[in-house]
Design an enzyme around this catalytic site. Structure first.
Site, PDB file in Angstrom:
ATOM      1  N   LYS A   1      10.519  30.827 -22.800  1.00 60.55           N
ATOM      2  CA  LYS A   1      11.979  31.022 -22.502  1.00 60.55           C
ATOM      3  C   LYS A   1      12.670  31.873 -23.835  1.00 60.55           C
ATOM      4  CE  LYS A   1      12.919  26.751 -21.757  1.00 60.55           C
ATOM      5  NZ  LYS A   1      11.192  26.096 -21.666  1.00 60.55           N
TER       6      LYS A   1
ATOM      7  N   GLY B   1      11.657  23.494 -28.774  1.00 61.06           N
ATOM      8  CA  GLY B   1      11.292  24.607 -29.509  1.00 61.06           C
ATOM      9  C   GLY B   1      11.058  26.026 -29.017  1.00 61.06           C
ATOM     10  N   HIS B   2      11.684  26.886 -29.749  1.00 57.51           N
ATOM     11  CA  HIS B   2      11.689  28.316 -29.119  1.00 57.51           C
ATOM     12  C   HIS B   2      11.022  29.134 -30.233  1.00 57.51           C
ATOM     13  CE1 HIS B   2      15.155  28.095 -25.778  1.00 57.51           C
ATOM     14  NE2 HIS B   2      13.952  27.559 -25.397  1.00 57.51           N
TER      15      HIS B   2
ATOM     16  N   ASP C   1       7.945  25.455 -22.260  1.00 56.62           N
ATOM     17  CA  ASP C   1       7.213  26.034 -23.107  1.00 56.62           C
ATOM     18  C   ASP C   1       6.705  27.429 -22.464  1.00 56.62           C
ATOM     19  OD1 ASP C   1       6.983  24.237 -25.169  1.00 56.62           O
ATOM     20  OD2 ASP C   1       5.437  23.157 -24.137  1.00 56.62           O
TER      21      ASP C   1
ATOM     22  N   GLN D   1      13.150  22.803 -22.213  1.00 56.75           N
ATOM     23  CA  GLN D   1      12.270  22.406 -21.333  1.00 56.75           C
ATOM     24  C   GLN D   1      12.143  22.960 -20.095  1.00 56.75           C
ATOM     25  OE1 GLN D   1      14.816  20.078 -22.869  1.00 56.75           O
ATOM     26  NE2 GLN D   1      13.389  19.867 -24.603  1.00 56.75           N
TER      27      GLN D   1
HETATM   28  P1  IMP Z   1      10.986  13.640 -24.813  1.00 53.68           P
HETATM   29  O1  IMP Z   1      11.869  14.807 -24.248  1.00 53.68           O
HETATM   30  O2  IMP Z   1      10.880  13.726 -26.232  1.00 53.68           O
HETATM   31  O3  IMP Z   1      11.462  12.238 -24.345  1.00 53.68           O
HETATM   32  O4  IMP Z   1       9.661  13.643 -24.021  1.00 53.68           O
HETATM   33  C1  IMP Z   1       9.546  13.752 -22.840  1.00 53.68           C
HETATM   34  C2  IMP Z   1       8.648  14.594 -22.115  1.00 53.68           C
HETATM   35  O5  IMP Z   1       8.856  15.693 -22.175  1.00 53.68           O
HETATM   36  C3  IMP Z   1       7.104  14.518 -22.853  1.00 53.68           C
HETATM   37  O6  IMP Z   1       6.061  14.698 -21.971  1.00 53.68           O
HETATM   38  C4  IMP Z   1       7.192  15.796 -23.764  1.00 53.68           C
HETATM   39  O7  IMP Z   1       6.033  16.459 -24.278  1.00 53.68           O
HETATM   40  C5  IMP Z   1       8.148  16.690 -22.881  1.00 53.68           C
HETATM   41  N1  IMP Z   1       8.837  17.558 -23.440  1.00 53.68           N
HETATM   42  C6  IMP Z   1       9.949  17.391 -24.010  1.00 53.68           C
HETATM   43  N2  IMP Z   1      10.614  18.614 -24.670  1.00 53.68           N
HETATM   44  C7  IMP Z   1       9.651  19.501 -24.437  1.00 53.68           C
HETATM   45  C8  IMP Z   1       9.585  20.984 -24.618  1.00 53.68           C
HETATM   46  O8  IMP Z   1      10.540  21.760 -25.060  1.00 53.68           O
HETATM   47  N3  IMP Z   1       8.475  21.531 -23.992  1.00 53.68           N
HETATM   48  C9  IMP Z   1       7.438  20.939 -23.381  1.00 53.68           C
HETATM   49  N4  IMP Z   1       7.552  19.535 -23.216  1.00 53.68           N
HETATM   50  C10 IMP Z   1       8.582  19.018 -23.565  1.00 53.68           C
END
Ligand code: IMP
Length: 451
Positions: free
Chosen positions: A16, A40-41, A13, A223
């Site tokens: 990017k 999410g962008h 977040d 991420q």
């Molecule tokens: P998962 O990727 O859904 O398995 O989540 C694992 C961890 O990564 C959690 O703490 C999510 O909140 C975090 N996470 C996954 N994708 C994002 C992202 O795009 N932005 C911020 N945190 C993320």
């Protein structure tokens, strides 16, 4: 060597989407290399706002070939919804290429994500519930379903049967849930296959050929570094590699194909989900950051945790990604504060750490050591030259540069494209509002092609 990488230097977040979008217009190909629709962008172009989850930002430019690399896990239902949404707004997806080796997120992955979180109770990770972890787990277990399997119904069915035999046994016996039906999933996914087939390719070869021909390629991260399965704050991480290594495994290019590696970092820090966060401000400061920075997840809508900039972690991101520069985002959010703190070390049981501690317990329990810098309070959201920033804001940026050891190449002071301070010579095009979106008279840059 025409490859540029943009990746997250914190916990995701970081903004990017905006930075990728800014750089995308001078690129010929934009490739995503990791994650799935957990990402999410948000991209703001004039009055238009786009929320992209699986689709690389390059899709907004007609001259760009957009690639979803093999390192991404794809939920085809979500991808098709995103394609439909873009097409209904006049954006063509004809130039989208999907790696034949990317893995599919299956309906049972979503079920297992839910079960996994429930069974962890208070130790849960706070995943996005998009099935990402279970999909990568199946990939590592060599039980995954790949995009290329969609192209052969017999193979798809055979693999699905093997997979479901195991999954259903666990679902029904261990968790008392209903089993998934081979036939239902097969019918659903074969319908997706028909629509996705024209986009499926060997994208490693495609990117290689583009680089060989001197075309400009951007690798778009999702991420962030601290969510990396290996280098992040395990187990509070995602299940892929958002760091630089993920570019190579997730697209099939090599290190010599990369020229620039830009880490995107907020001027403060946020994180969603659980896990350690030494500089977190669970107080008015954090509330102000959240409110001014509109810190809610693009994918889940969850409120993000907020805190001061952590230079220990930023230096770590520079190191593990071999960053060549930083894009510093949301500097305008800090205008709210008279004094600004920056973490420059951690203290634990009388010992000072200037690097990420080698044991997670220390990281959990350490006390951040802050430097306090002067704030500026002025509205900087319309500043477009670094020299025009208030002195204290310039000092803050210089402090980040000195601490990180790499230049701050871009500074974002608002969500719009125009609200960016960049080294002008880096960019061929003037920064107008939403200039290159689905315009009939769009002229691609040299080397680009039109749809
Ligand atoms: P998962 O990727 O859904 O398995 O989540 C694992 C961890 O990564 C959690 O703490 C999510 O909140 C975090 N996470 C996954 N994708 C994002 C992202 O795009 N932005 C911020 N945190 C993320």
């Amino acid at each position: 060597m025409a490859g540029t990488v943009i990746l997250g230097a914190q916990w995701g977040d970081e903004g990017k989407g905006k930075i990728t979008d800014l750089m995308a217009d001078r690129m010929d190909l934009v490739a995503r290399f990791a994650g799935g629709n957990n990402a999410g962008h948000t991209v703001v172009c004039g009055d238009d706002e786009f929320k992209l989850h699986l689709m690389p930002c390059g899709i907004l430019y007609p001259h760009i070939t957009t690639v979803i690399g093999n390192g991404v896990v794809i939920n085809p239902r979500v991808l098709l919804e995103e394609m439909d949404g873009l097409q209904s707004r006049g954006i063509s997806c004809a130039n989208l290429k999907i790696s034949c080796n990317a893995h599919l997120v299956m309906p049972y992955h979503l079920a297992f994500d839910q079960i996994g979180e429930q069974s962890l109770g208070s130790a849960k990770l706070g995943t996005t519930h998009r099935g990402i972890g279970p999909a990568y787990a199946d990939k590592a277990d060599r039980m995954g379903m790949r995009v290329q399997d969609l192209l052969d119904e017999k193979i798809f069915k055979a693999k699905l049967e093997v997979s479901l035999e195991r999954k259903n046994a666990v679902l029904t016996k261990a968790f008392g849930q209903d089993p998934f039906s081979v036939e239902e999933i097969l019918t659903e996914y074969m319908a997706y296959a028909e629509r996705l087939a024209p986009h499926i390719e060997d994208t490693s070869l495609l990117i290689h050929d583009a680089l060989r021909d001197g075309r400009k390629v951007l690798f778009e991260g999702a991420q962030g570094t601290l969510l990396d399965l290996d280098h992040g704050t395990y187990p509070f991480v995602t299940s892929s590699s958002p760091t630089i290594g993920g570019v190579f495994t997730g697209t099939g290019v090599g290190p010599r194909d990369i020229e620039k590696i830009i880490g995107v970092a907020k001027a403060y820090v946020t994180r969603v989900g659980y896990g350690p966060f030494p500089t977190e401000q669970e107080n008015e400061i954090g509330e102000t950051m959240g409110a001014r920075g509109v810190e809610f997840g693009t994918t889940t809508g969850r409120k993000r945790r907020c805190g001061w900039l952590d230079m220990v972690l930023l230096r770590y991101a520079v190191r593990v990604n071999s960053l060549t520069g930083i894009a510093l985002t949301k500097l305008d959010v800090l205008s709210a504060f008279d004094r600004i703190k920056v973490c420059v070390g951690y203290s634990f049981q009388g010992k000072i750490f200037h690097e990420l501690p080698p044991h997670q317990t220390i990281f959990h329990k350490c006390e951040p050591q802050y430097l306090e810098l002067a704030g500026w309070n002025d509205d900087i959201s319309e500043v477009t030259e670094r020299d025009d920033l208030p002195e204290a804001a310039r000092r803050y940026v210089e402090f980040v540069e000195q601490g990180a050891g790499v230049p701050v190449e871009m500074i974002s002071v608002g969500p719009k494209r125009t609200q960016t301070i960049i080294k002008r010579e880096e960019y061929r095009r003037p920064l107008e509002e939403g200039p290159y979106l689905y315009r009939e008279d769009f002229e691609p840059p040299a080397g680009g092609v039109r749809d």
